[in-house]
Design an enzyme around this catalytic site. Structure first.
Site: not given
Ligand code: UD1
Ligand code: CA
Length: 452
Positions: A10, A15, A22, A80, A103-104, A315, A348, A422
């Site tokens: 999400a 960045r 992303k 979060g 994580y995606g 292709r 082609y 031709r």
């Molecule tokens: C998180 C961890 C941290 C860890 C780090 C590793 C938490 C609170 N912290 O920190 O301990 O060292 O990853 O990279 O989990 N996301 C959502 N929805 C939200 C928030 C985040 O889908 O509401 C997803 C983000 O897209 C991302 C992942 O969760 O893929 C991590 O979120 P991010 O905010 O990047 O966490 P960090 O601060 O990097």
């Protein structure tokens, strides 16, 4: 143990400075999300739930392209990581088994690592994937006591002593699904970021008398992509691994650092890949085939003994049977070339089938598109297509038939027939000489005038 994957995707990815979510940015021709899903395949998941936010429709399409059974849920507000996981709850209603959170934007978790986590689940209720960071930066820190994981502290909330810990949280977590959601329900947001932290489940689990443990992996596996520069680094990491794997599999790479693989490229043993070859998605090359320099392949199959390039383009839908030769500046799309077909120069071939041992002369073009529809060209076996033949589809050239060079073929050519389409040649004796004399005389008069 049946397993469900929960993939957090999400993030806004601000960045990246991009309109594209992303997790849809690509490494090796596949979205980051697909890599994360692929990594999770190691656990043979029964359910896959992707938590999407920004650009959810596009994320949904990409997720289901990779796995038609994946469920995409939306996290409207990013409150979060724990809140994100909670969004998967309804989709996993009634599921009995383990849940693994990935994580995606983290494409490189190895199957062995996830298997080690599944193994560690035998002895711990909650298993967290950790790594020793060269530079722990702002990662969450894992607070351990011997082998036990006591809690995870976010950088923002950590004391100096905790910030000195080098063992970091990757974010990947495994637990029984019901247990996970029950722990998540107890997570609060009383912290420096005001977010619901997934890592807080460790402390909550311990307070309930459950145990938590750590599985360690190499830092490179947990590499996450947040910027374009990190995307480039991820691509480089992928390519380095793919080249090493190809060499390990017995493929000859003349200059590995110049060959670009896709996420799903399959190349057989003793195949040769020369310099500067690019593989898009969906390519399989059989053993003993040769892909010569500067060729570009995508969505195609190259059989044993075939030679492609230099400078060829295959292709989607190009199917080359054994010993087919496709040479320089030849483009093939959605076409099956049977055994021993040769198309060596400047052609082609699109929407076509070419029977075995046929020869396609230089400059041949299948005119497959009338501006609205695409049409098929059928060429029989052992046919000879003369150089610079235009095959205006739909059209069929029979077995053993021949087209004269420069022909525009608009009607079917029966088996064994020769088609000439031709203008007939006329020869005017002496006309070239007289013509040039006239031109030269004209030029001389012009120069005379300019001198005056
Ligand atoms: C998180 C961890 C941290 C860890 C780090 C590793 C938490 C609170 N912290 O920190 O301990 O060292 O990853 O990279 O989990 N996301 C959502 N929805 C939200 C928030 C985040 O889908 O509401 C997803 C983000 O897209 C991302 C992942 O969760 O893929 C991590 O979120 P991010 O905010 O990047 O966490 P960090 O601060 O990097
Ligand atoms: Ca992050």
């Amino acid at each position: 143990m049946p397993t469900a994957l929960i993939i957090l995707a999400a993030g806004q990815g601000t960045r990246m400075n991009s309109d594209l979510p992303k997790v849809l940015h690509e490494v090796a021709g596949a979205p980051l999300l697909a890599h994360a899903m692929q990594a999770g395949w190691a656990l043979a998941p029964e359910r896959v739930v992707v938590v999407a936010g920004h650009g959810a429709d596009a994320v949904d399409a990409a997720a289901r392209e990779h796995d038609p059974e994946a469920v995409v849920v939306q996290q409207e507000e990013q409150l979060g990581t724990a809140h994100a996981v909670a969004q998967a709850r309804a989709a996993l209603e009634g599921f009995a088994g383990d849940a693994v959170v990935l994580y995606g934007d983290t494409p490189f978790i190895r199957p062995e690592t996830l298997e080690a986590m599944a193994e560690a689940r035998r002895t711990h209720d909650v298993v967290v994937l950790g790594f020793e960071a060269a530079d722990p930066g702002r990662y969450g820190r894992l607070v351990t006591e011997g082998e036990a994981l006591v809690r995870i502290v976010e950088f923002k909330d950590a004391s100096d002593a905790e910030r000195a810990i080098r063992l970091c949280n990757s974010g990947v977590v495994a637990a029984d699904c019901d247990t996970l959601f029950s722990l998540i329900a107890a997570v609060g947001n009383d912290n420096a970021a005001g977010e619901y932290y997934l890592p807080d489940i460790v402390e909550i689990a311990r307070a309930r008398g459950l145990s938590a443990g750590v599985v360690r992996c190499a830092e490179a596996e947990t590499l996450g992509v947040n910027t374009r520069a990190e995307l480039v680094a991820a691509e480089a990491t992928f390519q380095a691994r793919a080249r090493a794997a190809a060499l390990e599999d017995g493929v000859t790479l003349v200059a590995p650092e110049t060959v670009h693989f896709a996420h799903d490229t399959v190349i057989g043993r003793d195949a040769v890949v020369e310099q500067n070859v690019v593989f898009g998605p969906g390519v399989t090359v059989e053993t003993g085939a040769r892909i010569r320099a500067f060729s570009h392949l995508e969505g195609c199959h190259v059989s044993r003994g075939a030679v492609v390039g230099p400078y060829a383009r295959l292709r989607p839908g190009a199917e080359l049977a054994e010993d087919v030769h496709v040479g320089n500046f030849v483009e093939i799309k959605n076409a099956v070339l049977d055994e021993g077909v040769k198309a060596n120069h400047l052609s082609y071939i699109g929407d076509a089938h070419i029977g075995e041992a046929s020869n396609i002369g230089a400059g041949t073009i299948t005119c497959n598109y009338d501006g609205v529809f695409k049409h098929h060209t059928e060429i029989g076996a052992r046919a000879f297509i003369g150089s610079n033949t235009m095959l205006v589809a739909p059209v069929r050239v029979g077995d053993g038939a021949m087209t004269a060079s420069g022909s525009v073929i608009t009607q079917d050519v029966p088996d064994g027939a020769l088609a000439l389409a031709r203008a007939r040649q006329e020869v005017k004796p002496g006309l070239a000489r007289r013509f040039f004399e006239k031109l030269r005389a004209a030029k001389a008069r012009q120069q005379q005038k300019e001198a005056e």
